[in-house]
Motif scaffolding. Structure first.
Motif, PDB file in Angstrom:
ATOM      1  N   ARG A  34     -14.840  -6.927   9.387  1.00 35.59           N
ATOM      2  CA  ARG A  34     -14.549  -8.299   9.784  1.00 35.59           C
ATOM      3  C   ARG A  34     -14.671  -9.266   8.594  1.00 35.59           C
ATOM      4  NH1 ARG A  34     -12.198  -6.997  14.250  1.00 35.59           N
ATOM      5  NH2 ARG A  34     -13.524  -6.251  15.930  1.00 35.59           N
ATOM      6  N   GLU A  35     -13.879 -10.345   8.688  1.00 42.45           N
ATOM      7  CA  GLU A  35     -13.974 -11.516   7.802  1.00 42.45           C
ATOM      8  C   GLU A  35     -13.507 -11.256   6.373  1.00 42.45           C
ATOM      9  OE1 GLU A  35     -17.943 -13.022   8.198  1.00 42.45           O
ATOM     10  OE2 GLU A  35     -17.683 -13.506  10.317  1.00 42.45           O
ATOM     11  N   GLU A  36     -12.957 -10.085   6.084  1.00 41.77           N
ATOM     12  CA  GLU A  36     -12.296  -9.893   4.777  1.00 41.77           C
ATOM     13  C   GLU A  36     -10.943 -10.596   4.784  1.00 41.77           C
ATOM     14  OE1 GLU A  36     -13.136  -5.700   2.639  1.00 41.77           O
ATOM     15  OE2 GLU A  36     -11.921  -5.550   4.448  1.00 41.77           O
ATOM     16  N   ASP A  37     -10.250 -10.504   5.910  1.00 41.03           N
ATOM     17  CA  ASP A  37      -8.901 -11.052   6.064  1.00 41.03           C
ATOM     18  C   ASP A  37      -9.023 -12.533   6.425  1.00 41.03           C
ATOM     19  OD1 ASP A  37      -6.402 -11.835   6.962  1.00 41.03           O
ATOM     20  OD2 ASP A  37      -6.206 -10.263   8.473  1.00 41.03           O
ATOM     21  N   PRO A  38      -8.480 -13.425   5.584  1.00 41.13           N
ATOM     22  CA  PRO A  38      -8.647 -14.863   5.840  1.00 41.13           C
ATOM     23  C   PRO A  38      -7.981 -15.332   7.127  1.00 41.13           C
ATOM     24  CG  PRO A  38      -7.056 -14.491   4.067  1.00 41.13           C
ATOM     25  CD  PRO A  38      -7.688 -13.164   4.365  1.00 41.13           C
ATOM     26  N   THR A  39      -7.021 -14.573   7.663  1.00 39.14           N
ATOM     27  CA  THR A  39      -6.335 -14.984   8.896  1.00 39.14           C
ATOM     28  C   THR A  39      -6.919 -14.307  10.126  1.00 39.14           C
ATOM     29  OG1 THR A  39      -4.659 -13.212   8.844  1.00 39.14           O
ATOM     30  CG2 THR A  39      -4.190 -15.216   7.578  1.00 39.14           C
ATOM     31  N   ASP A  40      -7.944 -13.459   9.933  1.00 40.29           N
ATOM     32  CA  ASP A  40      -8.502 -12.695  11.048  1.00 40.29           C
ATOM     33  C   ASP A  40      -9.034 -13.633  12.127  1.00 40.29           C
ATOM     34  OD1 ASP A  40      -8.653 -10.106  11.844  1.00 40.29           O
ATOM     35  OD2 ASP A  40     -10.623  -9.696  10.996  1.00 40.29           O
ATOM     36  N   PRO A  41      -8.674 -13.400  13.388  1.00 38.98           N
ATOM     37  CA  PRO A  41      -9.199 -14.260  14.441  1.00 38.98           C
ATOM     38  C   PRO A  41     -10.658 -13.915  14.750  1.00 38.98           C
ATOM     39  CG  PRO A  41      -7.823 -12.531  15.386  1.00 38.98           C
ATOM     40  CD  PRO A  41      -7.733 -12.392  13.898  1.00 38.98           C
ATOM     41  N   PRO A  42     -11.375 -14.815  15.424  1.00 36.92           N
ATOM     42  CA  PRO A  42     -12.776 -14.524  15.754  1.00 36.92           C
ATOM     43  C   PRO A  42     -12.888 -13.315  16.679  1.00 36.92           C
ATOM     44  CG  PRO A  42     -12.016 -16.525  16.867  1.00 36.92           C
ATOM     45  CD  PRO A  42     -10.954 -16.143  15.896  1.00 36.92           C
ATOM     46  N   ALA A  43     -13.955 -12.538  16.512  1.00 36.06           N
ATOM     47  CA  ALA A  43     -14.152 -11.319  17.294  1.00 36.06           C
ATOM     48  C   ALA A  43     -15.553 -11.293  17.878  1.00 36.06           C
ATOM     49  CB  ALA A  43     -13.928 -10.091  16.413  1.00 36.06           C
ATOM     50  N   SER A  44     -15.663 -10.748  19.085  1.00 40.99           N
ATOM     51  CA  SER A  44     -16.950 -10.694  19.780  1.00 40.99           C
ATOM     52  C   SER A  44     -17.769  -9.474  19.402  1.00 40.99           C
ATOM     53  CB  SER A  44     -16.721 -10.698  21.290  1.00 40.99           C
ATOM     54  OG  SER A  44     -15.883  -9.605  21.666  1.00 40.99           O
ATOM     55  N   ALA A  45     -17.172  -8.558  18.651  1.00 43.09           N
ATOM     56  CA  ALA A  45     -17.886  -7.331  18.274  1.00 43.09           C
ATOM     57  C   ALA A  45     -17.408  -6.885  16.897  1.00 43.09           C
ATOM     58  CB  ALA A  45     -17.624  -6.222  19.293  1.00 43.09           C
ATOM     59  N   PRO A  46     -18.269  -6.210  16.145  1.00 41.82           N
ATOM     60  CA  PRO A  46     -17.814  -5.647  14.864  1.00 41.82           C
ATOM     61  C   PRO A  46     -16.870  -4.478  15.112  1.00 41.82           C
ATOM     62  CG  PRO A  46     -20.024  -4.871  15.372  1.00 41.82           C
ATOM     63  CD  PRO A  46     -19.676  -5.868  16.443  1.00 41.82           C
ATOM     64  N   TYR A  47     -16.155  -4.067  14.072  1.00 35.73           N
ATOM     65  CA  TYR A  47     -15.396  -2.817  14.183  1.00 35.73           C
ATOM     66  C   TYR A  47     -16.369  -1.678  14.449  1.00 35.73           C
ATOM     67  CZ  TYR A  47     -11.016  -4.830  12.450  1.00 35.73           C
ATOM     68  OH  TYR A  47      -9.865  -5.560  12.317  1.00 35.73           O
ATOM     69  N   PRO A  48     -15.964  -0.698  15.246  1.00 41.86           N
ATOM     70  CA  PRO A  48     -16.890   0.398  15.564  1.00 41.86           C
ATOM     71  C   PRO A  48     -17.184   1.321  14.392  1.00 41.86           C
ATOM     72  CG  PRO A  48     -14.732   0.799  16.563  1.00 41.86           C
ATOM     73  CD  PRO A  48     -14.707  -0.599  16.018  1.00 41.86           C
ATOM     74  N   HIS A  49     -16.322   1.297  13.360  1.00 41.34           N
ATOM     75  CA  HIS A  49     -16.508   2.200  12.217  1.00 41.34           C
ATOM     76  C   HIS A  49     -16.258   1.435  10.919  1.00 41.34           C
ATOM     77  CE1 HIS A  49     -16.703   5.624  14.954  1.00 41.34           C
ATOM     78  NE2 HIS A  49     -15.642   5.130  15.559  1.00 41.34           N
ATOM     79  N   PRO A  50     -16.895   1.852   9.822  1.00 40.77           N
ATOM     80  CA  PRO A  50     -16.692   1.169   8.534  1.00 40.77           C
ATOM     81  C   PRO A  50     -15.263   1.367   8.037  1.00 40.77           C
ATOM     82  CG  PRO A  50     -17.950   3.197   8.229  1.00 40.77           C
ATOM     83  CD  PRO A  50     -17.823   2.994   9.705  1.00 40.77           C
ATOM     84  N   PRO A  51     -14.823   0.494   7.119  1.00 38.59           N
ATOM     85  CA  PRO A  51     -13.438   0.612   6.630  1.00 38.59           C
ATOM     86  C   PRO A  51     -13.211   1.906   5.862  1.00 38.59           C
ATOM     87  CG  PRO A  51     -14.670  -0.961   5.317  1.00 38.59           C
ATOM     88  CD  PRO A  51     -15.548  -0.605   6.473  1.00 38.59           C
ATOM     89  N   ILE A  52     -11.952   2.340   5.839  1.00 37.85           N
ATOM     90  CA  ILE A  52     -11.568   3.507   5.040  1.00 37.85           C
ATOM     91  C   ILE A  52     -11.545   3.083   3.573  1.00 37.85           C
ATOM     92  CG2 ILE A  52      -9.827   5.280   4.646  1.00 37.85           C
ATOM     93  CD1 ILE A  52     -11.046   5.370   7.465  1.00 37.85           C
ATOM     94  N   SER A  53     -12.224   3.814   2.730  1.00 36.22           N
ATOM     95  CA  SER A  53     -12.332   3.428   1.316  1.00 36.22           C
ATOM     96  C   SER A  53     -10.980   3.539   0.612  1.00 36.22           C
ATOM     97  CB  SER A  53     -13.356   4.317   0.612  1.00 36.22           C
ATOM     98  OG  SER A  53     -12.891   5.653   0.559  1.00 36.22           O
ATOM     99  N   HIS A  54     -10.818   2.731  -0.432  1.00 37.09           N
ATOM    100  CA  HIS A  54      -9.618   2.812  -1.270  1.00 37.09           C
ATOM    101  C   HIS A  54      -9.773   3.927  -2.298  1.00 37.09           C
ATOM    102  CE1 HIS A  54      -8.462  -0.950   0.458  1.00 37.09           C
ATOM    103  NE2 HIS A  54      -9.270  -1.712  -0.261  1.00 37.09           N
TER     104      HIS A  54
END
Length: 523
Positions: free
Chosen positions: A137-157
Motif C-alpha cells: 500500500r501507498e507506493e502508488d500515488p493514485t492508490d485509493p484508500p484501503a481498509s486492509a493491507p495486501y495479504p502478501h508482500p510485493p513480488i521483488s524486482h
C-alpha cells in the motif's frame, strides 16, 4: 428434451465474475448449477510453451466473429473452466477512487458509476485476500484508500527492473510494485507453489500457482455437495415466462443434445461480448430487441482500453525472467503540461522470439527476433477508452457475433508513449556503453493477424451497463436487469466506464458484492 431440472441459482460462466460468485454462494447450501461452455485446460507441457500458446494459439477459441464490414475476426479469447483468468497476467488493480466519478478526458466525458468506490472497497479487500494478491500500500500515488493491507508482500524486482525503478525514482516519479495474484513465497522458495517462471502472463499455469478462478474459486466451490458444474455446456438462449418478467428456462447445447434448466435466480457471466450476445439471442415478444433491452443499451458501449506493447531495446541484455513487477501511475490523471488523463505504464511478461514472430515490431538494423527478445524491456501501456454507443456487439442473420469498434480518446495514449520515450532516454548511463546503451522504443503489434487489438478482447467490458435510470442502463446498482426480476450479470459487462487498469479485480470484488445481495435475497 428431458424434464427441466430446477436449481436455486444458475451461473453461466466460471471466470472472474461467475467463478468468484460461485465461491461466495457455495457455503449457503443452496443448489447451484455452474454452466461452462469450455472444459478444464489440459495440464500438459504446452501450457508453458510460448510457441503453442502465442504463435499457434493452441488454447484460443476457434470461433470466428465478424467486424462491422463483415470481415472475419479470430478473437484472442479462451473458453475454459476459470475463463480468461486461466490466461491473464494476474495484475489485480483496484480502480482509482476517481474512476467511479465523472472524469473529463481529452476525448470526452467518462461517466460516473451508480455506486461509489466506498461501496466496493470492502469487497476489494476480500477479493485481494481470496486471490492472494501480493503488493504494498501507498507506493502508488493514485492508490485509493484501503481498509486492509495486501495479504502478501510485493513480488521483488529482478536486478534490471530494480535498476529501472531506481532510475524512475531518481527522476522524481513514484514507481511501485504491481499487485499480483501469484502463489509465490520468496521467503521459502522450496515450499513455494509458484516457481517465478517466464510463462505466467498469457499462459495457463501448469503448477496451479496463478490466482485464477478455477483454482481458487471453482474447485473449492465444488467441494460443496450443493454445487454442480457442467462443462462443454453452451447456453444458446434464455426463455422467459409469458409476462417476460422472469427467466424460466436456460437452454443448453451439450454433447449434441439440447437440455433445459431452471432456477430462482439466473446469473450471466460469459464475458462482456458473449453475455451481450446471449441476451440479444434471447429476444422474444416481450423483449423484441433482446432480453432486458428496452433501453437499447445491451451490446452497446463496448470498451477494451487503448493499449500498446512497447519494447525498449538496449545494447546490454535484459536477463529478467519474471518481468511484470513494476508499474507507474504518475500520468494516470495527467501531468503539469497536460490536464487530461493519460493512463498506466507497466510490463508484459518477458517476450521471446516465438512471441515476437506473432507480432514483431519494425526491426532495427542488425537485430534478429531472438536478439531483440534477449535485449528488450517489454512495456504495457493502458489508457481509458470512452463508452461510445456505436462501439457494440450485435448478431448477424446467422446469429454470429459482430463486433464493431472504433478506438477513441487516443490523444492521451500518444502522450503517454512520448512520456515513456523521454523517461527511457534519461536512464542512468550504462557502465559498458554509457548513454549510448538505449537503442530506442519499438511498438510490438497487438494485432496478430486479427483486425482488432488482441487486448481489446482481453479487457472487454461495458456492454450491459448498470445505472439508476432504466432508460439509459440495462442493470440496476445490484447488477439485476431492470426488466427481468431474476436475471443478474456479474462479468465486466456492467462497467459504466473502463478506467485505465486491468478490470479483473473489480469484476471479482463486484461478484462478491452481488453475492452478498443474492444471499440476502435467497433467505
Amino acid at each position: 428434451m428431458a424434464a427441466v431440472q430446477h436449481f436455486d441459482v444458475i451461473v453461466i460462466g466460471t471466470g472472474a465474475g461467475g467463478g468468484t460468485l460461485a465461491h461466495r454462494l457455495a457455503p449457503s447450501g443452496r443448489r447451484i448449477l455452474l454452466l461452462e461452455r469450455g472444459d478444464y485446460v489440459p495440464r500438459e507441457k504446452d501450457n508453458w510453451s510460448t510457441k503453442a500458446v502465442n504463435l499457434e494459439g493452441k488454447y484460443n477459441t476457434k470461433e470466428v466473429w465478424r467486424d462491422a464490414e463483415g470481415r472475419e475476426l479470430h478473437p484472442h479469447t479462451n473458453y475454459w473452466v476459470g475463463g480468461n483468468t486461466k490466461f491473464y497476467g494476474a495484475a489485480l488493480f483496484r480502480l482509482r477512487r476517481e474512476d467511479f466519478w465523472e472524469i473529463k478526458h481529452w476525448g470526452g466525458l467518462s461517466p460516473a458509476w451508480p455506486i461509489s468506490y466506498e461501496d466496493l472497497e470492502p469487497y476489494y479487500s476480500q477479493a485481494e485476500h481470496l486471490y492472494q494478491v501480493h503488493g504494498r500500500r501507498e507506493e502508488d500515488p493514485t492508490d485509493p484508500p484501503a481498509s486492509a493491507p495486501y495479504p502478501h508482500p510485493p513480488i521483488s524486482h529482478e536486478p534490471r527492473i530494480q535498476q529501472l525503478s531506481d532510475d524512475f525514482a531518481r527522476l522524481g516519479l513514484k514507481p511501485f510494485h504491481v499487485p499480483l495474484g501469484v502463489m509465490l513465497d520468496e521467503r521459502n522458495p522450496r515450499a513455494s507453489r509458484c516457481i517465478r517462471c517466464e510463462t505466467c502472463d498469457g499462459h495457463p499455469c501448469l503448477v496451479y500457482a496463478k490466482a485464477d478462478a478455477q483454482v481458487l474459486c471453482v474447485d473449492p466451490a465444488l467441494e460443496h455437495s450443493n454445487v454442480t458444474l457442467l462443462t462443454r455446456a453452451y447456453v444458446s438462449r434464455l426463455e422467459t415466462s409469458p409476462s417476460g418478467r422472469d427467466v424460466q428456462r436456460v437452454i443448453v447445447e451439450r454433447e449434441g443434445a439440447t437440455e433445459a434448466y431452471s432456477a430462482d435466480i439466473v446469473v450471466v457471466s460469459a464475458g462482456a461480448i458473449n453475455s451481450a450476445a446471449l441476451l440479444l439471442r434471447s429476444a422474444n415478444d416481450k423483449h423484441p430487441q433482446g432480453l432486458a433491452n428496452g433501453s437499447d443499451v445491451v451490446g452497446r458501449h463496448y470498451m477494451g482500453h487503448v493499449n500498446s506493447v512497447l519494447m525498449a531495446l538496449s545494447k546490454c541484455p535484459n536477463p529478467t525472467v519474471f518481468q511484470k513487477t513494476l508499474a507507474l501511475n504518475d500520468f494516470y490523471f495527467g501531468s503539469k503540461e497536460w490536464e487530461f488523463p493519460m493512463g498506466h505504464i507497466s510490463f508484459v511478461g518477458k517476450l521471446d522470439g516465438d512471441t515476437l514472430k506473432a507480432g514483431a515490431p519494425a526491426i532495427a538494423p542488425g537485430w534478429t527476433l531472438e536478439l531483440m527478445a534477449k535485449h528488450s524491456l517489454d512495456f504495457w501501456l493502458t489508457s481509458e477508452d470512452l463508452p461510445d454507443p456505436n462501439n457494440r456487439v450485435t448478431l448477424d442473420r446467422a446469429g454470429n457475433i459482430v463486433l464493431s469498434y472504433q478506438p477513441n480518446n487516443e490523444e492521451g495514449h500518444g502522450r503517454l508513449i512520448e512520456k515513456l520515450k523521454n523517461l527511457m532516454k534519461q536512464q542512468t548511463k550504462c557502465r559498458v556503453h554509457g548513454h549510448e546503451c538505449h537503442e530506442g522504443l519499438f511498438a510490438r503489434s497487438l494485432y496478430l493477424g486479427q483486425r482488432i487489438p488482441l487486448a481489446g478482447v482481453a479487457h472487454q467490458n461495458g456492454t450491459i451497463r448498470f445505472g439508476r435510470d432504466p432508460k439509459t442502463s440495462a442493470l440496476d446498482a445490484n447488477c439485476k436487469a431492470h426488466e427481468v426480476d431474476n436475471l443478474y450479470v456479474v462479468d465486466a459487462s456492467f462497467f459504466a466506464s473502463s478506467g485505465a487498469v486491468n478490470p479483473a479485480l473489480t469484476v471479482m470484488a463486484n461478484a462478491l458484492r452481488v453475492g452478498d445481495h443474492l444471499l440476502a435475497r435467497l433467505k
